[in-house]
Design an enzyme around this catalytic site. Sequence first.
Site, short mmCIF file in Angstrom:
data_model
loop_
_atom_site.label_atom_id
_atom_site.label_comp_id
_atom_site.label_asym_id
_atom_site.label_seq_id
_atom_site.Cartn_x
_atom_site.Cartn_y
_atom_site.Cartn_z
N ASP A 162 3.64 0.44 12.30
CA ASP A 162 2.42 -0.07 11.67
C ASP A 162 2.13 -1.53 12.04
O ASP A 162 1.11 -2.09 11.61
CB ASP A 162 2.50 0.09 10.14
CG ASP A 162 2.44 1.55 9.73
OD1 ASP A 162 2.04 2.38 10.57
OD2 ASP A 162 2.79 1.87 8.58
N ARG A 171 -4.48 10.24 3.62
CA ARG A 171 -3.30 10.82 4.24
C ARG A 171 -2.25 11.17 3.18
O ARG A 171 -1.64 12.23 3.19
CB ARG A 171 -2.73 9.79 5.22
CG ARG A 171 -1.45 10.19 5.89
CD ARG A 171 -1.67 11.26 6.93
NE ARG A 171 -0.42 11.96 7.25
CZ ARG A 171 -0.37 13.16 7.78
NH1 ARG A 171 -1.45 13.83 8.04
NH2 ARG A 171 0.79 13.71 8.05
N CYS A 207 -5.59 8.10 8.79
CA CYS A 207 -5.66 7.57 10.15
C CYS A 207 -5.42 8.66 11.18
O CYS A 207 -4.75 9.65 10.90
CB CYS A 207 -4.61 6.47 10.33
SG CYS A 207 -5.06 4.98 9.45
N ARG A 234 -9.16 0.02 3.71
CA ARG A 234 -8.23 1.00 3.13
C ARG A 234 -6.87 0.39 2.84
O ARG A 234 -6.15 0.87 1.97
CB ARG A 234 -8.03 2.17 4.10
CG ARG A 234 -9.17 3.16 4.10
CD ARG A 234 -8.86 4.32 5.00
NE ARG A 234 -7.51 4.82 4.73
CZ ARG A 234 -6.81 5.58 5.56
NH1 ARG A 234 -7.32 5.94 6.70
NH2 ARG A 234 -5.60 5.99 5.23
N LYS A 270 0.84 -1.22 0.00
CA LYS A 270 0.00 0.00 0.00
C LYS A 270 0.87 1.26 0.00
O LYS A 270 0.66 2.16 -0.81
CB LYS A 270 -0.90 0.00 1.24
CG LYS A 270 -1.57 1.33 1.50
CD LYS A 270 -2.42 1.34 2.76
CE LYS A 270 -1.72 1.77 4.01
NZ LYS A 270 -1.58 3.18 4.27
N ASN A 271 1.81 1.31 0.93
CA ASN A 271 2.53 2.58 1.07
C ASN A 271 3.51 2.84 -0.06
O ASN A 271 3.94 3.98 -0.25
CB ASN A 271 3.20 2.65 2.45
CG ASN A 271 2.15 2.86 3.55
OD1 ASN A 271 1.00 3.20 3.26
ND2 ASN A 271 2.54 2.64 4.80
N ILE A 292 3.46 18.48 9.03
CA ILE A 292 4.12 18.34 7.72
C ILE A 292 5.19 19.42 7.55
O ILE A 292 5.53 19.81 6.44
CB ILE A 292 3.10 18.38 6.56
CG1 ILE A 292 2.21 19.62 6.62
CG2 ILE A 292 2.25 17.12 6.52
CD1 ILE A 292 1.46 19.87 5.32
N ARG A 307 -0.09 15.13 13.29
CA ARG A 307 0.70 14.65 12.15
C ARG A 307 1.21 15.86 11.37
O ARG A 307 0.67 16.24 10.34
CB ARG A 307 -0.15 13.72 11.27
CG ARG A 307 -0.59 12.48 12.06
CD ARG A 307 -1.21 11.43 11.20
NE ARG A 307 -0.26 10.79 10.31
CZ ARG A 307 -0.53 9.68 9.61
NH1 ARG A 307 -1.70 9.12 9.71
NH2 ARG A 307 0.38 9.17 8.81
N GLN A 313 8.35 19.32 7.90
CA GLN A 313 9.56 18.90 7.18
C GLN A 313 9.33 18.87 5.66
O GLN A 313 10.25 19.14 4.88
CB GLN A 313 10.04 17.52 7.66
CG GLN A 313 10.43 17.48 9.11
CD GLN A 313 11.51 18.50 9.43
OE1 GLN A 313 12.60 18.49 8.86
NE2 GLN A 313 11.21 19.40 10.34
C1 EPZ Z 1 4.09 6.87 6.88
O1 EPZ Z 1 3.40 8.00 7.41
C2 EPZ Z 1 3.07 5.79 6.69
N1 EPZ Z 1 2.05 6.27 5.79
C3 EPZ Z 1 2.44 5.38 8.03
O2 EPZ Z 1 1.65 4.24 7.79
C4 EPZ Z 1 3.55 5.01 9.01
O3 EPZ Z 1 2.98 4.83 10.28
C5 EPZ Z 1 4.63 6.09 9.07
O4 EPZ Z 1 5.10 6.41 7.74
C6 EPZ Z 1 5.82 5.68 9.90
O5 EPZ Z 1 6.38 4.50 9.37
C7 EPZ Z 1 2.24 6.26 4.48
O6 EPZ Z 1 3.25 5.82 3.96
C8 EPZ Z 1 1.14 6.80 3.66
P1 EPZ Z 1 6.37 10.06 8.96
P2 EPZ Z 1 4.08 9.43 7.37
O7 EPZ Z 1 6.42 11.34 8.21
O8 EPZ Z 1 4.95 9.53 6.19
C9 EPZ Z 1 6.98 13.24 12.52
C10 EPZ Z 1 -0.24 2.88 7.75
O9 EPZ Z 1 -0.88 2.34 8.68
N2 EPZ Z 1 6.95 14.27 11.46
O10 EPZ Z 1 7.47 9.08 8.77
O11 EPZ Z 1 3.01 10.44 7.56
C11 EPZ Z 1 5.62 12.61 12.76
O12 EPZ Z 1 4.84 13.38 13.63
C12 EPZ Z 1 0.23 4.31 7.87
O13 EPZ Z 1 0.01 2.31 6.68
C13 EPZ Z 1 7.24 15.57 11.78
O14 EPZ Z 1 7.51 15.93 12.93
O15 EPZ Z 1 4.98 9.34 8.70
C14 EPZ Z 1 5.98 11.25 13.30
O16 EPZ Z 1 6.21 11.35 14.67
C15 EPZ Z 1 -0.32 4.97 9.06
N3 EPZ Z 1 7.21 16.51 10.77
C16 EPZ Z 1 7.31 10.91 12.61
O17 EPZ Z 1 7.81 12.17 12.10
C17 EPZ Z 1 6.94 16.18 9.48
O18 EPZ Z 1 6.95 17.06 8.62
C18 EPZ Z 1 7.24 9.94 11.45
O19 EPZ Z 1 6.27 10.40 10.52
C19 EPZ Z 1 6.66 14.84 9.17
C20 EPZ Z 1 6.67 13.90 10.18
#
Ligand code: EPZ
Length: 420
Positions: free
Chosen positions: A306, A93, A117, A398, A22-23, A124, A122, A126
């Site tokens: 996950d 998302r 989710c 999903r 999926k991802n 963004i 969450r 970065q």
């Molecule tokens: C991806 O989310 C996945 N989603 C999530 O899977 C997964 O839980 C996550 O990566 C971690 O592995 C998709 O790929 C669509 P991150 P993402 O940016 O990219 C912080 C599932 O169940 N952060 O790696 O949104 C954030 O708060 C889903 O399949 C910032 O601070 O996650 C978190 O603590 C749910 N600033 C950490 O980084 C930012 O700009 C990791 O988030 C971005 C993130």
Amino acid sequence: MEKLRIYGGKPLKGTVSICGAKNAAICILPATLLIDGTCKIENLPDIIDVRRYISVLKELGLNITQNSPNEILVENKGIKTTSCSLELCPKMRASYYLVGALLGRYKSAEVPLPGGCNFGSRPIDQHIKGFEALGAQVSTTQGLIKATTKKLVGTSIYLDVVSVGATINMILASVLAEGTTIIENAAKEPHIVDLANFLNTMGANIKGAGTDTIKIVGVKSLPGNATYSIIPDQIEAGTFMVAAAATGGDVIIKNCIPKHVDSITAKLVEMGITVEELGDSIHVKCDKRPKKVNIKTMPYPGFPTDMHPQMATLLSIANGMSILTESVWDNRFQYVEELKKFGAQIRIEGRSAIIEGVKSLDGAPVVCSDLRAGAAMVIAGLASKGVTEISKIEYVDRGYENIEEKLRNLGAKIERVNED
Ligand code: EPZ
């Protein structure tokens, strides 16, 4: 509204085949906006998030032919608009990948802020920091991310947190930028490597994906005209591994990449469960009560967040007290109250779930609070005595293709029924 009804307590036995990730799919789909031609994508999972993404891309103007439920042909002859659907995007998302892809190719993007989710804040920041470093002007007002630029120029970006989404968005935005972009402290998840392999197959020049430094040399265009097959879903594989263990089952999980689930395998083995790698399959067998274990979720190659709720279900029936610590998301514990309805003994202390294993669980009516919490409810239902009814299964749909059919083939008694 539909729900899943499970008559639990039967060990899963047999073979299950894993579908495309999926991802990976939901970052490769927006990446087709960068192509100046056609591409065929194989091994796409047939799940709600993918179908929604395809609809959004069609609305933007891509020609997409569905050759089969798991294969599409995409033709990019130019798009109609860089403003994305207000109806579908907030439900996904990963709609924020449209910002990187549209900005990278068309220098402008207007995308509703992402949904998906719900487990804590969450941010963004970065993603935005990266777009701005490449030369874009970005604003987030009235529920929209707006980004524009005259041109994007390669630069060095150090991510303050290891973010999957920000790493992917930086890759998407910089593939066609002028000069070289270096992403440092990049995420290393298998789907980041898959995206880079897809883009390189289409004509990009990306090196280092899978390490913490990724180098992208901008190219003038991506001619495409190639076929790409998406990697297997490591979280679906992990979910079936845990389901096999929790039911005292004996299951061969086919069409996966065992290396991608090493951290899950290691924990199952520590719990006394038999896990054998057989080429592109994994054999999981559990014939005694699993032992307790402590786990901390981490970015890849650490134990995946996950898989946290699914693993909590298994730990609920392990022998002894386990500590499961969440270090990626602020609040991934919504599943806890539901799991307690099965008789699980869990309390939360800060970012840890303290799980006192019980001998067995009893079926209960429960609700999914997010995709992986939903998977945890399914595993709990399968492992429990009696009947379980799970509502809000659209979360599960999903991210898991044909979940009840796959489980039925493994001997589970599971059916989809109307809520009323
Ligand atoms: C991806 O989310 C996945 N989603 C999530 O899977 C997964 O839980 C996550 O990566 C971690 O592995 C998709 O790929 C669509 P991150 P993402 O940016 O990219 C912080 C599932 O169940 N952060 O790696 O949104 C954030 O708060 C889903 O399949 C910032 O601070 O996650 C978190 O603590 C749910 N600033 C950490 O980084 C930012 O700009 C990791 O988030 C971005 C993130």
